[in-house]
Design a protein around this motif. Sequence first.
Motif, PDB file in Angstrom:
ATOM      1  N   HIS A 239       0.812  -1.213   0.000  1.00 28.15           N
ATOM      2  CA  HIS A 239       0.000   0.000   0.000  1.00 28.15           C
ATOM      3  C   HIS A 239       0.849   1.268   0.000  1.00 28.15           C
ATOM      4  CE1 HIS A 239      -3.169  -2.873   1.005  1.00 28.15           C
ATOM      5  NE2 HIS A 239      -4.024  -1.951   0.654  1.00 28.15           N
ATOM      6  N   ASP A 240       2.029   1.197   0.603  1.00 27.75           N
ATOM      7  CA  ASP A 240       2.895   2.378   0.631  1.00 27.75           C
ATOM      8  C   ASP A 240       3.534   2.665  -0.728  1.00 27.75           C
ATOM      9  OD1 ASP A 240       2.397   2.793   3.298  1.00 27.75           O
ATOM     10  OD2 ASP A 240       4.177   1.707   3.994  1.00 27.75           O
ATOM     11  N   THR A 275      -0.061  -2.890  -8.129  1.00 25.72           N
ATOM     12  CA  THR A 275       0.041  -3.371  -6.748  1.00 25.72           C
ATOM     13  C   THR A 275      -1.302  -3.804  -6.175  1.00 25.72           C
ATOM     14  OG1 THR A 275      -0.130  -1.065  -5.967  1.00 25.72           O
ATOM     15  CG2 THR A 275       2.083  -2.003  -6.209  1.00 25.72           C
ATOM     16  N   ARG A 276      -2.369  -3.084  -6.501  1.00 29.40           N
ATOM     17  CA  ARG A 276      -3.669  -3.377  -5.891  1.00 29.40           C
ATOM     18  C   ARG A 276      -4.479  -4.434  -6.646  1.00 29.40           C
ATOM     19  NH1 ARG A 276      -4.371   1.055  -2.295  1.00 29.40           N
ATOM     20  NH2 ARG A 276      -2.295   1.956  -2.092  1.00 29.40           N
ATOM     21  N   LEU A 277      -4.264  -4.560  -7.958  1.00 31.07           N
ATOM     22  CA  LEU A 277      -5.061  -5.499  -8.749  1.00 31.07           C
ATOM     23  C   LEU A 277      -4.287  -6.748  -9.157  1.00 31.07           C
ATOM     24  CD1 LEU A 277      -7.018  -3.063 -11.105  1.00 31.07           C
ATOM     25  CD2 LEU A 277      -7.668  -3.951  -8.856  1.00 31.07           C
ATOM     26  N   ILE A 278      -2.965  -6.727  -9.012  1.00 29.72           N
ATOM     27  CA  ILE A 278      -2.162  -7.899  -9.392  1.00 29.72           C
ATOM     28  C   ILE A 278      -1.406  -8.446  -8.182  1.00 29.72           C
ATOM     29  CG2 ILE A 278      -0.299  -8.745 -10.870  1.00 29.72           C
ATOM     30  CD1 ILE A 278      -1.089  -6.625 -12.918  1.00 29.72           C
ATOM     31  N   ILE A 279      -0.512  -7.627  -7.621  1.00 27.86           N
ATOM     32  CA  ILE A 279       0.331  -8.115  -6.529  1.00 27.86           C
ATOM     33  C   ILE A 279      -0.499  -8.471  -5.301  1.00 27.86           C
ATOM     34  CG2 ILE A 279       2.143  -7.464  -4.890  1.00 27.86           C
ATOM     35  CD1 ILE A 279       3.455  -5.865  -7.101  1.00 27.86           C
ATOM     36  N   PHE A 280      -1.417  -7.608  -4.898  1.00 31.85           N
ATOM     37  CA  PHE A 280      -2.192  -7.870  -3.679  1.00 31.85           C
ATOM     38  C   PHE A 280      -3.020  -9.146  -3.786  1.00 31.85           C
ATOM     39  CE2 PHE A 280      -5.710  -7.421  -0.716  1.00 31.85           C
ATOM     40  CZ  PHE A 280      -5.059  -7.054   0.438  1.00 31.85           C
ATOM     41  N   PRO A 281      -3.843  -9.322  -4.821  1.00 31.71           N
ATOM     42  CA  PRO A 281      -4.652 -10.552  -4.867  1.00 31.71           C
ATOM     43  C   PRO A 281      -3.851 -11.822  -5.153  1.00 31.71           C
ATOM     44  CG  PRO A 281      -5.031  -9.241  -6.840  1.00 31.71           C
ATOM     45  CD  PRO A 281      -4.196  -8.402  -5.918  1.00 31.71           C
ATOM     46  N   PHE A 282      -2.845 -11.736  -6.043  1.00 35.05           N
ATOM     47  CA  PHE A 282      -2.147 -12.947  -6.469  1.00 35.05           C
ATOM     48  C   PHE A 282      -0.921 -13.276  -5.615  1.00 35.05           C
ATOM     49  CE2 PHE A 282      -4.395 -11.509 -10.298  1.00 35.05           C
ATOM     50  CZ  PHE A 282      -5.128 -12.661 -10.571  1.00 35.05           C
ATOM     51  N   VAL A 314     -11.969  -5.531  -2.541  1.00 38.22           N
ATOM     52  CA  VAL A 314     -13.138  -4.933  -3.203  1.00 38.22           C
ATOM     53  C   VAL A 314     -12.961  -3.416  -3.301  1.00 38.22           C
ATOM     54  CG1 VAL A 314     -15.624  -4.512  -3.009  1.00 38.22           C
ATOM     55  CG2 VAL A 314     -14.699  -6.782  -2.524  1.00 38.22           C
ATOM     56  N   LEU A 315     -12.460  -2.806  -2.233  1.00 35.59           N
ATOM     57  CA  LEU A 315     -12.199  -1.366  -2.264  1.00 35.59           C
ATOM     58  C   LEU A 315     -11.133  -1.032  -3.300  1.00 35.59           C
ATOM     59  CD1 LEU A 315     -12.222  -0.535   1.553  1.00 35.59           C
ATOM     60  CD2 LEU A 315     -14.016  -0.074  -0.108  1.00 35.59           C
ATOM     61  N   HIS A 316     -10.122  -1.881  -3.426  1.00 30.30           N
ATOM     62  CA  HIS A 316      -9.089  -1.658  -4.448  1.00 30.30           C
ATOM     63  C   HIS A 316      -9.715  -1.599  -5.835  1.00 30.30           C
ATOM     64  CE1 HIS A 316      -5.748  -3.556  -1.733  1.00 30.30           C
ATOM     65  NE2 HIS A 316      -6.089  -2.338  -1.360  1.00 30.30           N
ATOM     66  N   HIS A 384      -8.472  11.875  -4.693  1.00 31.99           N
ATOM     67  CA  HIS A 384      -7.722  10.887  -3.913  1.00 31.99           C
ATOM     68  C   HIS A 384      -8.281  10.726  -2.522  1.00 31.99           C
ATOM     69  CE1 HIS A 384      -6.057  14.138  -1.569  1.00 31.99           C
ATOM     70  NE2 HIS A 384      -5.519  13.248  -0.791  1.00 31.99           N
ATOM     71  N   ASN A 385      -8.966  11.730  -1.999  1.00 30.31           N
ATOM     72  CA  ASN A 385      -9.431  11.661  -0.636  1.00 30.31           C
ATOM     73  C   ASN A 385     -10.533  10.638  -0.441  1.00 30.31           C
ATOM     74  OD1 ASN A 385      -7.922  14.001   0.568  1.00 30.31           O
ATOM     75  ND2 ASN A 385      -8.848  14.953  -1.216  1.00 30.31           N
ATOM     76  N   ASN A 386     -11.123  10.174  -1.540  1.00 32.64           N
ATOM     77  CA  ASN A 386     -12.101   9.118  -1.443  1.00 32.64           C
ATOM     78  C   ASN A 386     -11.491   7.754  -1.731  1.00 32.64           C
ATOM     79  OD1 ASN A 386     -14.186  10.919  -0.895  1.00 32.64           O
ATOM     80  ND2 ASN A 386     -14.429  11.395  -3.051  1.00 32.64           N
ATOM     81  N   TRP A 387     -10.141   7.701  -1.955  1.00 31.44           N
ATOM     82  CA  TRP A 387      -9.495   6.438  -2.300  1.00 31.44           C
ATOM     83  C   TRP A 387      -8.899   5.810  -1.042  1.00 31.44           C
ATOM     84  CZ3 TRP A 387      -6.614   9.000  -6.886  1.00 31.44           C
ATOM     85  CH2 TRP A 387      -7.563   9.362  -7.846  1.00 31.44           C
TER      86      TRP A 387
END
Length: 387
Positions: A239-240, A275-282, A314-316, A384-387
């Motif tokens: 996430h960082d 990072t959020r759609l590939i690395i995080f889930p897989f 899901v948020l990602h 970005h403040n809603n991300w």
Amino acid sequence: MAALSAWFWNERFWLPHNVTWADLADPAPGVEYPKAGHLLSALPLALGIFAVRIVFERCIAGPCASLLQIQTELSRRAQPNAVLEKVFTSITKSPDSRHLEGLSKQLDWDVRKVQRWFRQRRNQDKPSTRTKFCESMWRFTFYLCIFMYGIRFLWQSPWMWDTRHCWYNYPYQVLTSGLYYYYITELAFYWSLMFSQFTDIKRKDFLIMFVHHLATISLISFSYVNNMLRVGSLVMCVHDTSDFLLEAAKLANYAKYQRLCDFLFVVFSMIFFGTRLIIFPFWILNTTLFESWEIIGPYPSWWLFNSLLLVLQVLHIIWSYLIARIASKAIMRGKVSKDDRSDIESSSEEETETTSKERLKTASSRGENGTNGHFGSKHWSQNHNNW
């Protein structure tokens, strides 16, 4: 209180089968396991980070803003009016045509004068570009430093290269000083954001961000107490990876370096998607769901932990969709959707507003600001403040 504490810290919920808190409370000499009491050290550290932020914004970010000629906008203050102030604070900050006409008759003011008062009053509560620049510079500095520390620490850790090491000998995994500092610093930073929300200028997404910070603090604390620090450190690092790039793009936007802003936003988007759609889930979810099941097996808090990570995924997906929509509109139309969460409203925009409720609805449903040419338009950076 003793009964409540015993219920909350139930071993059968928190720990794998045949493991008790007593097993973790008295390790061998020279060995340390995470304890709930360690989390208390994040609170004084959070106050220290908050104090450092104040000094940083005044002594470093402020002079940088002056060097880039970013000044505080001088907006006209609304004249004191008890009736309108009561409506503004307790009913609505953006009255519709019916409210405007009623207030116009009550005060014997022209409708446009009432509109102007509400515009000026809203602008009083909005941070200036200089304030947003200083805030973004502080976040950029922290995110970059903690990301560099995390990469340096994880590069030497075996679970970075083989995630199965996150579960070998679990939960009897030694707490190293590097892992402790990484976790407590991240936790303290989010506590400092909680504190600063009550001292900063309040924004429209105050409640949303408050819940977000609270959820983040809960996840970090949960994984620490449960000694899931190894996989937790991977989650934090993932996430960082993109956060400091978004703040860098905002800094370029506030400084009006639009080409640089566009470039940084594109780089941020690509890394965010990766990072959020590939690395995080897989990579992350694969080890928490499948490798952990194989090595240690499921238990009650395991289900909770993975449920929270799935919600996060899901948020990602939702955030990635929002970013992609902003980027596609900027490419295809040269327009980006407006989010006036923190933007100062211009006089010309307000003066040309119609008092017709239907036309106001039409304009808001279109969601376009009519700005051409750049990702770095004044409005995209606020999303970005809603991300």
